[in-house]
Design a protein around this motif. Structure first.
Motif, PDB file in Angstrom:
ATOM      1  N   PRO A  18       0.812  -1.210   0.000  1.00 39.53           N
ATOM      2  CA  PRO A  18       0.000   0.000   0.000  1.00 39.53           C
ATOM      3  C   PRO A  18       0.856   1.275   0.000  1.00 39.53           C
ATOM      4  CG  PRO A  18       0.083  -0.897   2.213  1.00 39.53           C
ATOM      5  CD  PRO A  18       0.765  -1.899   1.310  1.00 39.53           C
ATOM      6  N   ALA A  19       0.253   2.361  -0.452  1.00 40.35           N
ATOM      7  CA  ALA A  19       0.941   3.649  -0.543  1.00 40.35           C
ATOM      8  C   ALA A  19       0.777   4.414   0.767  1.00 40.35           C
ATOM      9  CB  ALA A  19       0.371   4.465  -1.697  1.00 40.35           C
ATOM     10  N   ILE A  20       1.882   4.558   1.498  1.00 42.46           N
ATOM     11  CA  ILE A  20       1.843   5.223   2.803  1.00 42.46           C
ATOM     12  C   ILE A  20       3.083   6.099   2.938  1.00 42.46           C
ATOM     13  CG2 ILE A  20       1.855   4.904   5.314  1.00 42.46           C
ATOM     14  CD1 ILE A  20       0.525   2.182   4.856  1.00 42.46           C
ATOM     15  N   ILE A  21       2.898   7.330   3.359  1.00 43.38           N
ATOM     16  CA  ILE A  21       4.031   8.214   3.643  1.00 43.38           C
ATOM     17  C   ILE A  21       4.620   7.803   4.986  1.00 43.38           C
ATOM     18  CG2 ILE A  21       4.785  10.586   4.025  1.00 43.38           C
ATOM     19  CD1 ILE A  21       2.388  11.524   2.379  1.00 43.38           C
ATOM     20  N   LEU A  22       5.871   7.404   4.976  1.00 36.82           N
ATOM     21  CA  LEU A  22       6.521   6.994   6.218  1.00 36.82           C
ATOM     22  C   LEU A  22       7.120   8.201   6.944  1.00 36.82           C
ATOM     23  CD1 LEU A  22       8.403   3.708   5.194  1.00 36.82           C
ATOM     24  CD2 LEU A  22       6.098   3.986   6.109  1.00 36.82           C
ATOM     25  N   PRO A  23       7.238   8.123   8.258  1.00 33.91           N
ATOM     26  CA  PRO A  23       7.823   9.223   9.041  1.00 33.91           C
ATOM     27  C   PRO A  23       9.350   9.200   8.944  1.00 33.91           C
ATOM     28  CG  PRO A  23       7.215   7.439  10.502  1.00 33.91           C
ATOM     29  CD  PRO A  23       6.747   7.035   9.130  1.00 33.91           C
ATOM     30  N   ILE A  24       9.875   9.496   7.758  1.00 31.76           N
ATOM     31  CA  ILE A  24      11.303   9.274   7.529  1.00 31.76           C
ATOM     32  C   ILE A  24      12.185  10.224   8.336  1.00 31.76           C
ATOM     33  CG2 ILE A  24      10.946   8.274   5.253  1.00 31.76           C
ATOM     34  CD1 ILE A  24      11.972  10.930   4.086  1.00 31.76           C
ATOM     35  N   GLU A  25      11.691  11.407   8.666  1.00 27.66           N
ATOM     36  CA  GLU A  25      12.514  12.316   9.461  1.00 27.66           C
ATOM     37  C   GLU A  25      12.854  11.674  10.806  1.00 27.66           C
ATOM     38  OE1 GLU A  25      12.687  17.044  10.674  1.00 27.66           O
ATOM     39  OE2 GLU A  25      10.864  16.194   9.819  1.00 27.66           O
ATOM     40  N   GLU A  26      11.849  11.055  11.439  1.00 29.68           N
ATOM     41  CA  GLU A  26      12.077  10.388  12.707  1.00 29.68           C
ATOM     42  C   GLU A  26      12.942   9.139  12.529  1.00 29.68           C
ATOM     43  OE1 GLU A  26       9.238  11.450  11.548  1.00 29.68           O
ATOM     44  OE2 GLU A  26       8.206  12.643  13.066  1.00 29.68           O
ATOM     45  N   LEU A  27      12.697   8.400  11.458  1.00 30.08           N
ATOM     46  CA  LEU A  27      13.481   7.188  11.207  1.00 30.08           C
ATOM     47  C   LEU A  27      14.947   7.525  10.964  1.00 30.08           C
ATOM     48  CD1 LEU A  27      10.968   5.329   8.846  1.00 30.08           C
ATOM     49  CD2 LEU A  27      11.591   4.662  11.185  1.00 30.08           C
ATOM     50  N   ILE A  28      15.188   8.587  10.205  1.00 31.87           N
ATOM     51  CA  ILE A  28      16.560   9.015   9.947  1.00 31.87           C
ATOM     52  C   ILE A  28      17.252   9.403  11.248  1.00 31.87           C
ATOM     53  CG2 ILE A  28      17.975  10.817   8.872  1.00 31.87           C
ATOM     54  CD1 ILE A  28      15.852  10.844   6.589  1.00 31.87           C
ATOM     55  N   SER A  29      16.549  10.170  12.066  1.00 27.93           N
ATOM     56  CA  SER A  29      17.124  10.616  13.330  1.00 27.93           C
ATOM     57  C   SER A  29      17.445   9.438  14.248  1.00 27.93           C
ATOM     58  CB  SER A  29      16.155  11.576  14.025  1.00 27.93           C
ATOM     59  OG  SER A  29      16.661  12.002  15.264  1.00 27.93           O
ATOM     60  N   GLU A  30      16.525   8.479  14.340  1.00 27.78           N
ATOM     61  CA  GLU A  30      16.745   7.305  15.186  1.00 27.78           C
ATOM     62  C   GLU A  30      17.961   6.513  14.714  1.00 27.78           C
ATOM     63  OE1 GLU A  30      15.333   6.225  17.949  1.00 27.78           O
ATOM     64  OE2 GLU A  30      13.869   7.834  18.094  1.00 27.78           O
ATOM     65  N   CYS A  31      18.088   6.359  13.400  1.00 29.82           N
ATOM     66  CA  CYS A  31      19.227   5.602  12.867  1.00 29.82           C
ATOM     67  C   CYS A  31      20.541   6.333  13.113  1.00 29.82           C
ATOM     68  CB  CYS A  31      19.029   5.355  11.372  1.00 29.82           C
ATOM     69  SG  CYS A  31      17.758   4.137  10.991  1.00 29.82           S
ATOM     70  N   HIS A  32      20.555   7.642  12.875  1.00 29.55           N
ATOM     71  CA  HIS A  32      21.776   8.418  13.077  1.00 29.55           C
ATOM     72  C   HIS A  32      22.202   8.403  14.545  1.00 29.55           C
ATOM     73  CE1 HIS A  32      21.423  10.940   9.128  1.00 29.55           C
ATOM     74  NE2 HIS A  32      21.828   9.708   8.932  1.00 29.55           N
ATOM     75  N   ASP A  33      21.223   8.404  15.455  1.00 28.52           N
ATOM     76  CA  ASP A  33      21.559   8.324  16.883  1.00 28.52           C
ATOM     77  C   ASP A  33      22.281   7.032  17.223  1.00 28.52           C
ATOM     78  OD1 ASP A  33      20.424  10.787  17.331  1.00 28.52           O
ATOM     79  OD2 ASP A  33      18.544  10.006  18.163  1.00 28.52           O
ATOM     80  N   ARG A  34      22.086   6.021  16.375  1.00 24.17           N
ATOM     81  CA  ARG A  34      22.701   4.711  16.608  1.00 24.17           C
ATOM     82  C   ARG A  34      23.884   4.460  15.676  1.00 24.17           C
ATOM     83  NH1 ARG A  34      17.646   4.983  18.084  1.00 24.17           N
ATOM     84  NH2 ARG A  34      16.763   3.614  19.689  1.00 24.17           N
ATOM     85  N   GLY A  35      24.328   5.513  14.981  1.00 17.30           N
ATOM     86  CA  GLY A  35      25.484   5.387  14.111  1.00 17.30           C
ATOM     87  C   GLY A  35      25.219   4.633  12.823  1.00 17.30           C
ATOM     88  N   VAL A  36      23.971   4.606  12.378  1.00 20.65           N
ATOM     89  CA  VAL A  36      23.578   3.874  11.167  1.00 20.65           C
ATOM     90  C   VAL A  36      23.290   4.870  10.047  1.00 20.65           C
ATOM     91  CG1 VAL A  36      21.906   2.280  10.151  1.00 20.65           C
ATOM     92  CG2 VAL A  36      22.627   1.980  12.530  1.00 20.65           C
ATOM     93  N   MET A  37      23.904   4.661   8.890  1.00 22.04           N
ATOM     94  CA  MET A  37      23.619   5.501   7.734  1.00 22.04           C
ATOM     95  C   MET A  37      22.244   5.163   7.164  1.00 22.04           C
ATOM     96  SD  MET A  37      27.257   5.656   5.668  1.00 22.04           S
ATOM     97  CE  MET A  37      27.307   3.876   5.431  1.00 22.04           C
ATOM     98  N   VAL A  38      21.654   6.125   6.425  1.00 20.89           N
ATOM     99  CA  VAL A  38      20.291   5.940   5.918  1.00 20.89           C
ATOM    100  C   VAL A  38      20.214   6.260   4.433  1.00 20.89           C
ATOM    101  CG1 VAL A  38      17.868   6.609   6.146  1.00 20.89           C
ATOM    102  CG2 VAL A  38      19.336   6.543   8.173  1.00 20.89           C
ATOM    103  N   LEU A  39      19.628   5.337   3.691  1.00 15.46           N
ATOM    104  CA  LEU A  39      19.290   5.537   2.283  1.00 15.46           C
ATOM    105  C   LEU A  39      17.777   5.628   2.171  1.00 15.46           C
ATOM    106  CD1 LEU A  39      19.665   5.416  -0.844  1.00 15.46           C
ATOM    107  CD2 LEU A  39      19.662   2.921  -0.613  1.00 15.46           C
ATOM    108  N   ILE A  40      17.287   6.724   1.599  1.00 15.82           N
ATOM    109  CA  ILE A  40      15.852   6.894   1.401  1.00 15.82           C
ATOM    110  C   ILE A  40      15.503   6.636  -0.055  1.00 15.82           C
ATOM    111  CG2 ILE A  40      13.902   8.497   1.483  1.00 15.82           C
ATOM    112  CD1 ILE A  40      14.899   7.620   4.230  1.00 15.82           C
ATOM    113  N   ASP A  41      14.568   5.709  -0.267  1.00  9.85           N
ATOM    114  CA  ASP A  41      14.043   5.424  -1.597  1.00  9.85           C
ATOM    115  C   ASP A  41      12.823   6.322  -1.806  1.00  9.85           C
ATOM    116  OD1 ASP A  41      12.826   4.486  -3.863  1.00  9.85           O
ATOM    117  OD2 ASP A  41      12.661   2.408  -3.202  1.00  9.85           O
ATOM    118  N   GLY A  42      13.038   7.402  -2.549  1.00  9.64           N
ATOM    119  CA  GLY A  42      11.968   8.366  -2.777  1.00  9.64           C
ATOM    120  C   GLY A  42      11.352   8.257  -4.147  1.00  9.64           C
ATOM    121  N   ALA A  43      11.244   7.029  -4.681  1.00  5.01           N
ATOM    122  CA  ALA A  43      10.771   6.836  -6.056  1.00  5.01           C
ATOM    123  C   ALA A  43       9.421   7.500  -6.305  1.00  5.01           C
ATOM    124  CB  ALA A  43      10.698   5.346  -6.377  1.00  5.01           C
ATOM    125  N   HIS A  44       8.525   7.431  -5.330  1.00  3.75           N
ATOM    126  CA  HIS A  44       7.186   7.999  -5.499  1.00  3.75           C
ATOM    127  C   HIS A  44       7.051   9.402  -4.909  1.00  3.75           C
ATOM    128  CE1 HIS A  44       4.478   5.089  -7.346  1.00  3.75           C
ATOM    129  NE2 HIS A  44       5.127   4.117  -6.723  1.00  3.75           N
TER     130      HIS A  44
END
Length: 234
Positions: A18-44
């Motif tokens: 299904p088509a759902i806008i994910l809360p990527i700002e929060e997801l990015i922040s959570e990952c960065h806090d844990r030292g994890v890089m983030v790739l966002i697939d923004g195809a749509h």
């Protein structure tokens, strides 16, 4: 560290089905806090919703122009944060590129290719400027919301998520739980009604994703709604 084995996380900005806008700002922040890089697939994403990549601050962001920006297939954007550019190399190595950084030099010339898709992006942006970028996105979103509500009333079903989680694609439960009927519905619509919507299962039900473009209007939702209702009752 607890997350030491995880180097990179990837999320869709807007999922497909299904088509759902994910809360990527929060997801990015959570990952960065844990030292994890983030790739966002923004195809749509580009052309469907506003995007401020620098404010979102992913490490990498990719998106396609042919889905919602109105440029052809092959036109896309690959954004890499400056401090991550040393990690990324093109698939074709050349010394003919131009640019002020090593990243620009390596990616600006990848050999002989058809550049027409890239060159068309300016025309796509000019077209959007005629109507206003915000006006286009607002029209599509409002039509998706209104069309989704129309289908819910017509089919006596429900939306998968509320309007705050969609852009121009709305997910509506179809009026059948028959897996055989549901899985064949898309092809039947194409053959008998000259239209198409994707059908997919979600937990205990079957849903469709209906897209609202600037060339659509509410009557299009009514048309596909009546068609699905007819085919579901066969």
């Amino acid at each position: 560290a607890e997350y030491g084995d995880i180097k990179l996380a990837s999320f869709s900005h807007i999922t497909s089905a299904p088509a759902i806008i994910l809360p990527i700002e929060e997801l990015i922040s959570e990952c960065h806090d844990r030292g994890v890089m983030v790739l966002i697939d923004g195809a749509h994403a580009i052309g469907q919703i506003p995007i401020n990549v620098t404010a979102l601050n992913p490490d990498f962001y990719v998106t396609n122009g042919h889905k919602w920006l109105y440029s052809p297939k092959g036109s896309a954007i690959f954004w890499v944060r400056e401090d991550r550019q040393s990690l990324i190399y093109p698939t074709v190595i050349s010394n003919l590129g131009q640019g002020s950084t090593k990243f620009q030099l390596e990616f600006s010339w990848l050999g002989t290719a058809d550049f027409s898709a890239y060159l068309s992006v300016g025309a796509a942006l000019d077209f959007r400027d005629r109507f206003g970028d915000e006006a286009i996105m607002n029209y599509m979103h409002n039509l998706a919301v209104a069309g989704g509500n129309l289908l819910v009333e017509l089919w006596n079903t429900e939306l998968l998520v509320d309007s705050s989680m969609i852009g121009a694609m709305v997910n509506v439960r179809i009026p059948t739980n028959d897996s055989v009927k549901a899985s064949s519905l898309g092809l039947m619509l194409l053959e008998q009604y000259n239209t198409f919507i994707p059908i997919f299962p979600v937990q205990d039900g079957w849903y469709t994703r209906v897209s609202a473009q600037i060339f659509n209007e509410l009557s299009d939702f009514w048309y596909v709604g009546e068609a699905v209702l007819t085919l579901s009752l066969i």
